[in-house]
Scaffold this active site. Structure first.
Site, PDB file in Angstrom:
ATOM      1  CB  SER A  17      -4.304  14.237  91.983  1.00 37.64           C
ATOM      2  OG  SER A  17      -4.293  14.277  90.566  1.00 37.64           O
ATOM      3  CE1 TYR A  30      -6.748  10.937  89.624  1.00 35.89           C
ATOM      4  CE2 TYR A  30      -6.577   9.022  91.187  1.00 35.89           C
ATOM      5  CZ  TYR A  30      -6.214  10.051  90.607  1.00 35.89           C
ATOM      6  OH  TYR A  30      -4.988  10.716  91.264  1.00 35.89           O
ATOM      7  CE  LYS A  53      -5.944  10.213  94.610  1.00 35.64           C
ATOM      8  NZ  LYS A  53      -5.384   9.464  95.664  1.00 35.64           N
TER       9      LYS A  53
HETATM   10  C1  WQD Z   1       0.227  13.309  80.537  1.00 32.04           C
HETATM   11  C2  WQD Z   1      -0.020  14.019  79.030  1.00 32.04           C
HETATM   12  C3  WQD Z   1      -1.689  12.968  77.588  1.00 32.04           C
HETATM   13  C4  WQD Z   1      -0.022   8.929  77.377  1.00 32.04           C
HETATM   14  C5  WQD Z   1      -2.685  11.449  85.145  1.00 32.04           C
HETATM   15  C6  WQD Z   1      -3.745  11.685  86.444  1.00 32.04           C
HETATM   16  C7  WQD Z   1      -3.317  12.129  87.440  1.00 32.04           C
HETATM   17  C8  WQD Z   1      -1.819  11.504  87.775  1.00 32.04           C
HETATM   18  C9  WQD Z   1      -0.881  11.403  86.605  1.00 32.04           C
HETATM   19  C10 WQD Z   1      -2.721   9.825  89.732  1.00 32.04           C
HETATM   20  C11 WQD Z   1      -1.322  14.187  78.600  1.00 32.04           C
HETATM   21  C12 WQD Z   1      -0.330  12.672  76.997  1.00 32.04           C
HETATM   22  C13 WQD Z   1      -0.261  10.272  77.595  1.00 32.04           C
HETATM   23  C14 WQD Z   1      -0.152   8.787  75.978  1.00 32.04           C
HETATM   24  C15 WQD Z   1       0.008  10.928  75.181  1.00 32.04           C
HETATM   25  N1  WQD Z   1      -2.304  10.097  88.502  1.00 32.04           N
HETATM   26  N2  WQD Z   1      -0.201  11.490  76.900  1.00 32.04           N
HETATM   27  N3  WQD Z   1       0.018   9.588  74.965  1.00 32.04           N
HETATM   28  O1  WQD Z   1      -3.351  12.344  82.406  1.00 32.04           O
HETATM   29  O2  WQD Z   1      -1.770  14.268  82.951  1.00 32.04           O
HETATM   30  O3  WQD Z   1      -2.322  12.679  84.677  1.00 32.04           O
HETATM   31  O4  WQD Z   1      -1.621  10.610  85.680  1.00 32.04           O
HETATM   32  O5  WQD Z   1      -2.474  10.649  90.349  1.00 32.04           O
HETATM   33  O6  WQD Z   1      -4.059  12.350  88.400  1.00 32.04           O
HETATM   34  O7  WQD Z   1      -4.885  12.352  85.823  1.00 32.04           O
HETATM   35  O8  WQD Z   1      -1.045  11.964  82.853  1.00 32.04           O
HETATM   36  O9  WQD Z   1       0.710  10.577  81.883  1.00 32.04           O
HETATM   37  O10 WQD Z   1      -1.261  10.037  81.478  1.00 32.04           O
HETATM   38  O11 WQD Z   1      -0.615  12.236  80.534  1.00 32.04           O
HETATM   39  O12 WQD Z   1       0.108  11.847  74.346  1.00 32.04           O
HETATM   40  O13 WQD Z   1       0.236   7.313  75.415  1.00 32.04           O
HETATM   41  O14 WQD Z   1       0.772  12.979  77.963  1.00 32.04           O
HETATM   42  O15 WQD Z   1      -2.635  13.215  76.906  1.00 32.04           O
HETATM   43  O16 WQD Z   1      -1.486  15.289  77.737  1.00 32.04           O
HETATM   44  P1  WQD Z   1      -2.137  12.784  83.091  1.00 32.04           P
HETATM   45  P2  WQD Z   1      -0.423  11.068  81.490  1.00 32.04           P
END
Ligand code: WQD
Length: 340
Positions: free
Chosen positions: A124, A149, A153
């Site tokens: 990741s 997490y 990785k």
């Molecule tokens: C994306 C953006 C949030 C939810 C994670 C893991 C990564 C991979 C994908 C496994 C961020 C914002 C989110 C919400 C929001 N997982 N957000 N409101 O955190 O970039 O990646 O998931 O492999 O390893 O770290 O993905 O979709 O959670 O967030 O504003 O209700 O959306 O702050 O900026 P992230 P995400």
């Protein structure tokens, strides 16, 4: 080739199994449904036209996994099975280390025992932490993990790096995913968060479907053009097809030992606000949202330089952010009302 796909009932695993079958491979799907649902397997069998095997098993269960490998004789393994929620890993680190690192060690010991040639590891972009410069390349520094997490990785990658120079060297590919979103064009499979979604796009589609009251945008004061955080969103089918290319590359490669890293991203950054606006455009649904505080552990911005995968694997994304959001919305409508 016969390819074992651990976590193959999960989001990326199921789409990769479909892409493998599409390319003429035979997927051997292994999953214990701790983070997915059995109906996904029934639908995968439809998509793969029956050309796949399924085994319900925990990758930490060495005897059960040995029995599967004895029976199925896979020529390669694509290892997806792992916990992947950043916040949950902070609350339950031991569970993450036992499952994510333990299952990898079990698989690698069995792979050596059964002489399974090809190994693809699901990593990741989290390993980059807060990048010094953007876009990140495969040689961008791996930073101190922001969560257990992320550390699992990094540990997984280091194990594979070390195995290059082991007495029985092995060859592997390490794929660093950015943000996978969307669903198969058939809407038979897609992202299926159990309970309240952690990730942005399923939260958006569930809000649009009326399952959630409103989306909270975590932070509007980042040093980005519109103040919201930036990520590299990639269609899950583009990601799946990259795994097919990685297996082909391993099969073609003459090298005896390798642990080759590839960034899998679209190579462009999109802010949360841009994703919301694009979703409203493709779905025609006005989204309820409000701004909330930043989420602990979030990085302000990260997106990939995906040149290496293009040059070495001959792979690049074919689908746009709009395509992914359209497919995600289509999938959400299709599963509406299912007891998930
Ligand atoms: C994306 C953006 C949030 C939810 C994670 C893991 C990564 C991979 C994908 C496994 C961020 C914002 C989110 C919400 C929001 N997982 N957000 N409101 O955190 O970039 O990646 O998931 O492999 O390893 O770290 O993905 O979709 O959670 O967030 O504003 O209700 O959306 O702050 O900026 P992230 P995400």
């Amino acid at each position: 080739m016969r390819i074992a796909v651990t976590g193959g009932a999960g989001f990326i695993g199921s789409h990769t199994a479909a892409a493998l079958a599409e390319a003429g491979h035979y997927p051997i799907v292994i999953d214990d449904f701790r983070n997915s649902k059995p109906f996904i397997i029934d639908r995968l069998k439809t998509l793969c036209k029956g050309k796949l095997s399924f085994h319900e098993a925990d990758c930490n269960d060495r005897d059960k996994m040995a029995g599967i490998f004895e029976k199925e004789q896979p020529e390669g393994i694509i290892h997806f099975a792992a916990y992947k929620a950043v916040g949950e890993s902070v609350r339950h680190p031991l569970m993450y280390y036992r499952n994510n690192v333990g299952s990898l060690l079990t698989l690698l010991e069995l792979q050596k025992h059964y002489g399974i040639e090809h190994f693809v590891f699901s990593s990741s972009c989290t390993v980059y932490g807060v990048p010094d410069e953007l876009p990140v390349t495969e040689s961008s520094p791996v930073k101190k993990a922001q969560s257990p997490y992320g550390f699992t990785k990094q540990v997984g990658e280091q194990i594979l790096f070390d195995l290059q120079s082991a007495s029985t060297p092995m060859r592997s590919v390490i794929l660093r995913y950015f943000n996978p979103i969307g669903a198969h064009s058939s809407a038979l499979i897609g992202e299926l968060p159990l309970g309240e979604p952690e990730n942005l796009v399923p939260y958006i589609t569930q809000t649009a479907a009326g399952i959630r009251k409103e989306l909270t945008i975590f932070g509007q004061d980042y040093e980005t053009p519109d103040g919201t955080a930036i990520r590299d969103y990639i269609h899950v089918m583009d990601l799946a097809e990259a795994h097919v290319r990685a297996i082909a590359w391993l099969a073609e490669s003459e090298e005896k030992a390798s642990a080759e890293v590839f960034n899998l991203g679209a190579g462009r950054g999109s802010s949360v606000k841009e994703v919301v606006a694009t979703f409203e455009e493709v779905s025609g649904v006005k989204l309820n949202y409000r701004y909330g505080p930043r989420r602990p552990g979030d990085v302000p911005a990260i997106y990939a330089n995906a040149d290496k995968a293009r040059k070495v694997l001959g792979w690049a994304v074919q689908r746009t952010l709009s395509d992914a959001l359209r497919d995600a919305w289509h999938w959400q409508q299709q599963i509406h009302g299912l007891p998930v």
